[in-house]
Design a protein around this motif. Structure first.
Motif, PDB file in Angstrom:
ATOM      1  N   GLY A 193       0.797  -1.225   0.000  1.00 42.80           N
ATOM      2  CA  GLY A 193       0.000   0.000   0.000  1.00 42.80           C
ATOM      3  C   GLY A 193       0.824   1.267   0.000  1.00 42.80           C
ATOM      4  N   PHE A 194       2.135   1.145   0.275  1.00 45.85           N
ATOM      5  CA  PHE A 194       2.985   2.320   0.355  1.00 45.85           C
ATOM      6  C   PHE A 194       3.882   2.479  -0.868  1.00 45.85           C
ATOM      7  CE2 PHE A 194       2.057   0.757   4.618  1.00 45.85           C
ATOM      8  CZ  PHE A 194       1.485   1.876   5.180  1.00 45.85           C
ATOM      9  N   ARG A 195       3.865   1.483  -1.771  1.00 47.81           N
ATOM     10  CA  ARG A 195       4.666   1.612  -2.975  1.00 47.81           C
ATOM     11  C   ARG A 195       3.964   2.518  -3.964  1.00 47.81           C
ATOM     12  NH1 ARG A 195       5.194  -4.227  -2.911  1.00 47.81           N
ATOM     13  NH2 ARG A 195       3.830  -4.276  -4.733  1.00 47.81           N
ATOM     14  N   PRO A 196       4.699   3.332  -4.711  1.00 51.17           N
ATOM     15  CA  PRO A 196       4.061   4.181  -5.728  1.00 51.17           C
ATOM     16  C   PRO A 196       3.458   3.321  -6.827  1.00 51.17           C
ATOM     17  CG  PRO A 196       6.451   4.239  -5.934  1.00 51.17           C
ATOM     18  CD  PRO A 196       6.152   3.530  -4.644  1.00 51.17           C
ATOM     19  N   THR A 197       2.345   3.768  -7.373  1.00 54.83           N
ATOM     20  CA  THR A 197       1.673   3.022  -8.434  1.00 54.83           C
ATOM     21  C   THR A 197       2.360   3.271  -9.768  1.00 54.83           C
ATOM     22  OG1 THR A 197      -0.452   3.076  -7.296  1.00 54.83           O
ATOM     23  CG2 THR A 197      -0.502   2.750  -9.682  1.00 54.83           C
ATOM     24  N   ARG A 198       2.635   2.177 -10.493  1.00 55.82           N
ATOM     25  CA  ARG A 198       3.234   2.280 -11.824  1.00 55.82           C
ATOM     26  C   ARG A 198       2.301   1.562 -12.799  1.00 55.82           C
ATOM     27  NH1 ARG A 198       7.470   1.173  -8.335  1.00 55.82           N
ATOM     28  NH2 ARG A 198       7.269  -1.058  -8.724  1.00 55.82           N
ATOM     29  N   ALA A 199       1.149   2.164 -13.049  1.00 56.61           N
ATOM     30  CA  ALA A 199       0.135   1.535 -13.898  1.00 56.61           C
ATOM     31  C   ALA A 199       0.545   1.604 -15.362  1.00 56.61           C
ATOM     32  CB  ALA A 199      -1.215   2.223 -13.698  1.00 56.61           C
ATOM     33  N   ARG A 200       0.207   0.561 -16.085  1.00 50.96           N
ATOM     34  CA  ARG A 200       0.404   0.538 -17.534  1.00 50.96           C
ATOM     35  C   ARG A 200      -0.626  -0.400 -18.144  1.00 50.96           C
ATOM     36  NH1 ARG A 200       2.988  -4.123 -19.331  1.00 50.96           N
ATOM     37  NH2 ARG A 200       4.245  -5.292 -17.795  1.00 50.96           N
ATOM     38  N   THR A 201      -0.741  -0.370 -19.441  1.00 54.14           N
ATOM     39  CA  THR A 201      -1.643  -1.270 -20.141  1.00 54.14           C
ATOM     40  C   THR A 201      -0.933  -2.607 -20.349  1.00 54.14           C
ATOM     41  OG1 THR A 201      -2.748   0.556 -21.266  1.00 54.14           O
ATOM     42  CG2 THR A 201      -2.961  -1.624 -22.250  1.00 54.14           C
ATOM     43  N   LEU A 202      -1.610  -3.690 -20.000  1.00 56.98           N
ATOM     44  CA  LEU A 202      -1.008  -5.010 -20.158  1.00 56.98           C
ATOM     45  C   LEU A 202      -2.102  -6.045 -20.373  1.00 56.98           C
ATOM     46  CD1 LEU A 202      -0.073  -6.686 -16.787  1.00 56.98           C
ATOM     47  CD2 LEU A 202      -1.289  -4.516 -16.829  1.00 56.98           C
ATOM     48  N   PRO A 203      -1.789  -7.164 -21.033  1.00 59.57           N
ATOM     49  CA  PRO A 203      -2.761  -8.263 -21.126  1.00 59.57           C
ATOM     50  C   PRO A 203      -2.787  -9.030 -19.811  1.00 59.57           C
ATOM     51  CG  PRO A 203      -0.743  -8.823 -22.295  1.00 59.57           C
ATOM     52  CD  PRO A 203      -0.580  -7.404 -21.827  1.00 59.57           C
ATOM     53  N   LEU A 204      -3.968  -9.442 -19.427  1.00 56.72           N
ATOM     54  CA  LEU A 204      -4.090 -10.238 -18.201  1.00 56.72           C
ATOM     55  C   LEU A 204      -3.228 -11.493 -18.260  1.00 56.72           C
ATOM     56  CD1 LEU A 204      -7.872 -10.206 -17.156  1.00 56.72           C
ATOM     57  CD2 LEU A 204      -5.912  -9.579 -15.734  1.00 56.72           C
ATOM     58  N   ALA A 205      -3.050 -12.032 -19.468  1.00 61.88           N
ATOM     59  CA  ALA A 205      -2.257 -13.259 -19.616  1.00 61.88           C
ATOM     60  C   ALA A 205      -0.843 -13.081 -19.076  1.00 61.88           C
ATOM     61  CB  ALA A 205      -2.210 -13.680 -21.088  1.00 61.88           C
ATOM     62  N   GLU A 206      -0.317 -11.864 -19.150  1.00 58.52           N
ATOM     63  CA  GLU A 206       1.027 -11.614 -18.623  1.00 58.52           C
ATOM     64  C   GLU A 206       1.065 -11.843 -17.121  1.00 58.52           C
ATOM     65  OE1 GLU A 206       3.599  -7.625 -17.774  1.00 58.52           O
ATOM     66  OE2 GLU A 206       2.921  -7.882 -19.852  1.00 58.52           O
ATOM     67  N   ALA A 207       0.066 -11.309 -16.424  1.00 54.61           N
ATOM     68  CA  ALA A 207      -0.007 -11.507 -14.975  1.00 54.61           C
ATOM     69  C   ALA A 207      -0.298 -12.964 -14.644  1.00 54.61           C
ATOM     70  CB  ALA A 207      -1.082 -10.597 -14.381  1.00 54.61           C
ATOM     71  N   PHE A 208      -1.142 -13.623 -15.434  1.00 51.09           N
ATOM     72  CA  PHE A 208      -1.460 -15.021 -15.189  1.00 51.09           C
ATOM     73  C   PHE A 208      -0.204 -15.897 -15.303  1.00 51.09           C
ATOM     74  CE2 PHE A 208      -6.088 -14.436 -16.834  1.00 51.09           C
ATOM     75  CZ  PHE A 208      -6.424 -13.812 -15.644  1.00 51.09           C
ATOM     76  N   THR A 209       0.627 -15.631 -16.321  1.00 49.33           N
ATOM     77  CA  THR A 209       1.846 -16.418 -16.519  1.00 49.33           C
ATOM     78  C   THR A 209       2.803 -16.256 -15.343  1.00 49.33           C
ATOM     79  OG1 THR A 209       1.652 -16.218 -18.923  1.00 49.33           O
ATOM     80  CG2 THR A 209       3.831 -16.770 -18.042  1.00 49.33           C
ATOM     81  N   ARG A 210       2.970 -15.015 -14.867  1.00 46.93           N
ATOM     82  CA  ARG A 210       3.851 -14.769 -13.719  1.00 46.93           C
ATOM     83  C   ARG A 210       3.328 -15.491 -12.478  1.00 46.93           C
ATOM     84  NH1 ARG A 210       4.677  -8.560 -12.714  1.00 46.93           N
ATOM     85  NH2 ARG A 210       6.158  -9.378 -11.171  1.00 46.93           N
ATOM     86  N   ALA A 211       2.006 -15.424 -12.247  1.00 49.14           N
ATOM     87  CA  ALA A 211       1.428 -16.069 -11.057  1.00 49.14           C
ATOM     88  C   ALA A 211       1.610 -17.579 -11.118  1.00 49.14           C
ATOM     89  CB  ALA A 211      -0.049 -15.707 -10.949  1.00 49.14           C
ATOM     90  N   GLU A 212       1.369 -18.168 -12.277  1.00 52.58           N
ATOM     91  CA  GLU A 212       1.492 -19.627 -12.398  1.00 52.58           C
ATOM     92  C   GLU A 212       2.937 -20.066 -12.175  1.00 52.58           C
ATOM     93  OE1 GLU A 212      -0.245 -23.137 -15.284  1.00 52.58           O
ATOM     94  OE2 GLU A 212       0.257 -21.198 -16.182  1.00 52.58           O
ATOM     95  N   ARG A 213       3.887 -19.284 -12.670  1.00 50.95           N
ATOM     96  CA  ARG A 213       5.292 -19.640 -12.481  1.00 50.95           C
ATOM     97  C   ARG A 213       5.681 -19.584 -11.004  1.00 50.95           C
ATOM     98  NH1 ARG A 213       7.166 -16.229 -15.709  1.00 50.95           N
ATOM     99  NH2 ARG A 213       7.842 -14.609 -14.255  1.00 50.95           N
ATOM    100  N   LEU A 214       5.249 -18.553 -10.304  1.00 43.96           N
ATOM    101  CA  LEU A 214       5.593 -18.405  -8.897  1.00 43.96           C
ATOM    102  C   LEU A 214       4.901 -19.446  -8.016  1.00 43.96           C
ATOM    103  CD1 LEU A 214       5.524 -14.503  -8.617  1.00 43.96           C
ATOM    104  CD2 LEU A 214       7.536 -15.986  -8.491  1.00 43.96           C
ATOM    105  N   LEU A 215       3.749 -19.937  -8.474  1.00 43.71           N
ATOM    106  CA  LEU A 215       2.982 -20.899  -7.676  1.00 43.71           C
ATOM    107  C   LEU A 215       3.278 -22.349  -8.053  1.00 43.71           C
ATOM    108  CD1 LEU A 215      -0.466 -19.058  -7.742  1.00 43.71           C
ATOM    109  CD2 LEU A 215       0.945 -19.424  -5.713  1.00 43.71           C
TER     110      LEU A 215
END
Length: 346
Positions: A193-215
């Motif tokens: 909650g204290f980190r600055p927001t760095r919003a950008r446009t991205l496909p959800l698949a990018e976040a899904f791939t990162r989550a699956e790899r970490l899990l």
């Protein structure tokens, strides 16, 4: 329409008074061309009231809104008739500072005097106090939650000081690495909650791939699997979006049946994209309470801070979305929305 004054007071609730009650000092000072020279006061977010000999000589626009009194009606009135609180009248007479709780808001009040002239300044610090409370809460969680992994790491290091069979020492090293990972996740959860927001446009698949790899290690250990729904373009901070997904999928793995397939479903909702994480766990009563700080479900076992869903909602609300839980058929669905930026045509 003039908004209602705090504490249930009605707008413009002053008793009628003759114009003769106005004194020469009840008009604001003027410049050489006859225009008020304190118009800047109306731009201040704080409510400002000026008085002389107990009578109001000036209220700015914020004060008029706060007390529900038109500026022209306040001139020449006794201070109490405008502020309608003896506490504030006394503060103006004696100087000093205090905080008031008025209709769910926290007001910081300060007064100063010079001779028979005085100034009262009132600032709404509700949001500031809320953030202070959240920071204290995060600090308390940090202090409490770090004790267990730190103690475990100390035990591992102390054990490794002694000669032991290689397989036993490797087991201690694995335990130490697990506790280190837990510490890293705690830091991420509490700092998000204290980190600055760095919003950008991205496909959800990018976040899904990162989550699956970490899990992947956790999925393998539990004999579970996760499937992801259709891709969409969204606008979000990639790291904070990943944090939301990890918290929700890990919860599903912990509290759903062993060996289950966790489903991550997506859908367009107007200009928003809805993401839902489904598990086949038992129905959860009173799901709304789960999103409060330090709250865990009745079926929760083992260690946990009860901050996961609170952090999820805080992140999601930060980008203007909503987070909630509901029962869908035989599944628990933990859902959130985030801004969409059009379809991908997939």
């Amino acid at each position: 329409m003039t908004p209602p004054a705090p504490d249930g007071l009605s707008p413009d609730g002053l008793p009628p008074g003759p114009a003769a009650r106005l004194t020469p000092n009840a008009t604001p000072p003027e410049t050489a061309d006859g225009a008020p020279d304190d118009a800047w006061m109306d731009a201040l977010p704080q409510a400002v009231l000026l008085a002389r000999a107990g009578l109001v000589t000036r209220v700015n626009a914020s004060a008029a809104r706060l007390w529900g009194v038109p500026q022209e009606r306040a001139l020449g009135r006794p201070v109490l008739e405008v502020v309608r609180r003896h506490t504030l009248e006394t503060l103006l007479e004696r100087d000093g500072e205090l905080e008031l709780e008025v209709t769910g808001r926290t007001l910081r009040c300060a007064a100063t005097r010079s001779g028979d002239q005085g100034a009262l300044i009132v600032e709404d610090v509700t949001e500031h106090r809320r953030r202070e409370a959240e920071l204290r809460e995060a600090t308390a969680v940090l202090s409490h939650e770090f004790r267990t992994p730190v103690a475990a790491l100390r035990g591992v290091l102390e054990a490794l000081e002694y000669d032991m069979p290689r397989d036993l020492s490797q087991n201690f090293v694995r335990q130490g690495l697990q506790e280190t990972e837990r510490l890293a996740r705690l830091v991420e959860d509490l700092a998000v909650g204290f980190r600055p927001t760095r919003a950008r446009t991205l496909p959800l698949a990018e976040a899904f791939t990162r989550a699956e790899r970490l899990l992947s290690a956790d999925l393998h250990a539990r004999g579970a699997a996760v499937s992801f729904g259709a891709d969409h373009l969204v606008r979000a901070d990639p790291d904070k979006l990943l944090q939301v997904l990890l918290n929700l999928i890990e919860n599903a793995l912990k509290y759903g049946p062993a060996g289950q397939r966790v489903e991550v479903v997506t859908a367009e909702r107007g200009t928003w994209v809805e993401v839902s994480v489904l598990d086949r766990g038992t129905p959860i009563p009173d799901t709304e309470n789960l999103f409060r700080a330090h709250t865990r479900g009745r079926a929760a076992t083992g260690q946990g801070s009860g901050m996961g869903l609170y952090i999820v909602r805080s992140i999601v609300q930060g980008w203007g979305g909503q987070a909630w839980a509901e029962r869908r058929g035989d599944a628990n669905a933990f859902c959130f929305t985030l801004p969409g930026v059009g379809g991908l045509g997939l």
